[in-house]
Design a protein around this motif. Structure first.
Motif, PDB file in Angstrom:
ATOM      1  N   ALA A 134       0.830  -1.210   0.000  1.00 18.95           N
ATOM      2  CA  ALA A 134       0.000   0.000   0.000  1.00 18.95           C
ATOM      3  C   ALA A 134       0.863   1.257   0.000  1.00 18.95           C
ATOM      4  O   ALA A 134       0.560   2.234  -0.710  1.00 18.95           O
ATOM      5  N   HIS A 135       1.943   1.245   0.768  1.00 18.03           N
ATOM      6  CA  HIS A 135       2.812   2.414   0.822  1.00 18.03           C
ATOM      7  C   HIS A 135       3.600   2.587  -0.475  1.00 18.03           C
ATOM      8  O   HIS A 135       3.812   3.719  -0.938  1.00 18.03           O
ATOM      9  N   MET A 136       4.039   1.469  -1.062  1.00 16.46           N
ATOM     10  CA  MET A 136       4.697   1.561  -2.364  1.00 16.46           C
ATOM     11  C   MET A 136       3.771   2.206  -3.387  1.00 16.46           C
ATOM     12  O   MET A 136       4.167   3.108  -4.134  1.00 16.46           O
ATOM     13  N   LYS A 137       2.522   1.732  -3.419  1.00 14.84           N
ATOM     14  CA  LYS A 137       1.554   2.269  -4.390  1.00 14.84           C
ATOM     15  C   LYS A 137       1.301   3.755  -4.143  1.00 14.84           C
ATOM     16  O   LYS A 137       1.211   4.551  -5.098  1.00 14.84           O
ATOM     17  N   ALA A 138       1.205   4.141  -2.877  1.00 12.45           N
ATOM     18  CA  ALA A 138       0.964   5.544  -2.556  1.00 12.45           C
ATOM     19  C   ALA A 138       2.122   6.425  -3.026  1.00 12.45           C
ATOM     20  O   ALA A 138       1.907   7.532  -3.550  1.00 12.45           O
ATOM     21  N   VAL A 139       3.338   5.941  -2.853  1.00  7.76           N
ATOM     22  CA  VAL A 139       4.502   6.713  -3.292  1.00  7.76           C
ATOM     23  C   VAL A 139       4.543   6.807  -4.822  1.00  7.76           C
ATOM     24  O   VAL A 139       4.796   7.872  -5.384  1.00  7.76           O
ATOM     25  N   VAL A 140       4.299   5.679  -5.490  1.00  9.09           N
ATOM     26  CA  VAL A 140       4.268   5.699  -6.955  1.00  9.09           C
ATOM     27  C   VAL A 140       3.237   6.705  -7.455  1.00  9.09           C
ATOM     28  O   VAL A 140       3.512   7.514  -8.359  1.00  9.09           O
ATOM     29  N   ASP A 141       2.048   6.663  -6.881  1.00  9.39           N
ATOM     30  CA  ASP A 141       0.989   7.589  -7.301  1.00  9.39           C
ATOM     31  C   ASP A 141       1.403   9.038  -7.073  1.00  9.39           C
ATOM     32  O   ASP A 141       1.137   9.914  -7.917  1.00  9.39           O
ATOM     33  N   ALA A 142       2.039   9.305  -5.933  1.00  7.19           N
ATOM     34  CA  ALA A 142       2.453  10.671  -5.621  1.00  7.19           C
ATOM     35  C   ALA A 142       3.556  11.150  -6.556  1.00  7.19           C
ATOM     36  O   ALA A 142       3.574  12.320  -6.969  1.00  7.19           O
ATOM     37  N   VAL A 143       4.468  10.261  -6.891  1.00 10.14           N
ATOM     38  CA  VAL A 143       5.539  10.610  -7.832  1.00 10.14           C
ATOM     39  C   VAL A 143       4.951  10.948  -9.196  1.00 10.14           C
ATOM     40  O   VAL A 143       5.328  11.939  -9.828  1.00 10.14           O
ATOM     41  N   ARG A 144       4.032  10.121  -9.660  1.00  7.19           N
ATOM     42  CA  ARG A 144       3.396  10.398 -10.948  1.00  7.19           C
ATOM     43  C   ARG A 144       2.636  11.722 -10.912  1.00  7.19           C
ATOM     44  O   ARG A 144       2.703  12.518 -11.864  1.00  7.19           O
ATOM     45  N   ALA A 145       1.903  11.973  -9.820  1.00  8.40           N
ATOM     46  CA  ALA A 145       1.125  13.202  -9.712  1.00  8.40           C
ATOM     47  C   ALA A 145       2.028  14.435  -9.701  1.00  8.40           C
ATOM     48  O   ALA A 145       1.637  15.510 -10.192  1.00  8.40           O
ATOM     49  N   ALA A 146       3.232  14.264  -9.167  1.00 10.45           N
ATOM     50  CA  ALA A 146       4.181  15.372  -9.111  1.00 10.45           C
ATOM     51  C   ALA A 146       4.907  15.578 -10.444  1.00 10.45           C
ATOM     52  O   ALA A 146       5.651  16.551 -10.599  1.00 10.45           O
ATOM     53  N   GLY A 147       4.707  14.663 -11.381  1.00  8.23           N
ATOM     54  CA  GLY A 147       5.314  14.805 -12.695  1.00  8.23           C
ATOM     55  C   GLY A 147       6.735  14.299 -12.799  1.00  8.23           C
ATOM     56  O   GLY A 147       7.449  14.638 -13.753  1.00  8.23           O
ATOM     57  N   HIS A 148       7.155  13.472 -11.834  1.00  4.91           N
ATOM     58  CA  HIS A 148       8.502  12.911 -11.869  1.00  4.91           C
ATOM     59  C   HIS A 148       8.486  11.549 -12.568  1.00  4.91           C
ATOM     60  O   HIS A 148       7.488  10.820 -12.494  1.00  4.91           O
TER      61      HIS A 148
END
Length: 208
Positions: free
Chosen positions: A44-58
């Motif tokens: 769950a934490h991996m997925k949350a980080v991936v989603d946040a990275v994508r949302a930030a445009g990285h």
């Protein structure tokens, strides 16, 4: 205004070994990491980080382990005991379900999937450094498995190459609590620039 920890254009995520054999029920190595992964909320934490990275445009760089074949290490003079022990189990076997991506981490077309690493470092004998430097990446966030092997060794190698390195405590797992403690409390502080929770990383990603 404070400089963001993960500036646009120079920051990226390294998603290490997101295979079914590690992360999915029934995977060859899942049972060994399950206690720590369940307690940590790793997936769950991996997925949350991936989603946040994508949302930030990285960008997301997928850093995969070599997919095993029975002929691996034939003729090798000095395969490590760890490699040989792993080889007997044939984790992430080529063409197997265990060697496929966990459903939550299937690479997208815009992701960069680097060459597979044979041992623990995602940099050694791969194109990871080239792919990062070609895009001007200087700051790395690392998640995936295992905390004390591939994540740690890739992060150490990255630090040696001059990258700014962030470990994410709860977006990884290991085969024991002691291995997690060693990765984040003993070894991590000797090379990592940041050792954060997924919540802290996500908050930092939102600051632009």
């Amino acid at each position: 205004m404070a400089t963001p920890l993960y500036p646009q254009g120079s920051s990226a995520l390294l998603l290490i070994d997101p295979y079914n054999d590690f992360l999915s029920e029934g995977g060859k190595l899942h049972k060994f990491a399950k206690v720590v992964a369940d307690a940590t909320g790793t997936v769950a934490h991996m997925k949350a980080v991936v989603d946040a990275v994508r949302a930030a445009g990285h960008p997301v760089f997928v850093v995969p382990h070599h997919r095993a074949l029975p002929s691996d290490f034939s003729g090798w003079r000095h395969p490590s005991p760890y490699l040989l022990a792993s080889h007997r189990a044939q984790p992430f076997a080529l063409g197997s379900w265990g060697g496929e991506w966990h459903p939550d981490f299937v690479p997208r077309p815009e992701d960069i999937v680097v060459r597979e690493h044979w041992a623990s470092s995602g940099f050694a004998n791969t194109d990871l450094d080239l792919q990062l430097k070609s895009r001007g990446i200087e700051r790395l966030i690392l998640i995936g498995l295992l905390a004390n092997t591939c994540v740690e060794t890739t992060a150490k190698f990255g630090a040696e190459l001059g990258y700014h390195v962030t470990l994410v405590r709860d977006a990884t797992a290991a085969f024991s609590p002691d291995a997690m403690r060693a990765a984040h409390e003993i070894n991590g502080p000797t090379y990592a620039h940041e050792i954060l929770t997924s919540e802290a990383v996500i908050a930092a990603l939102a600051h632009r």
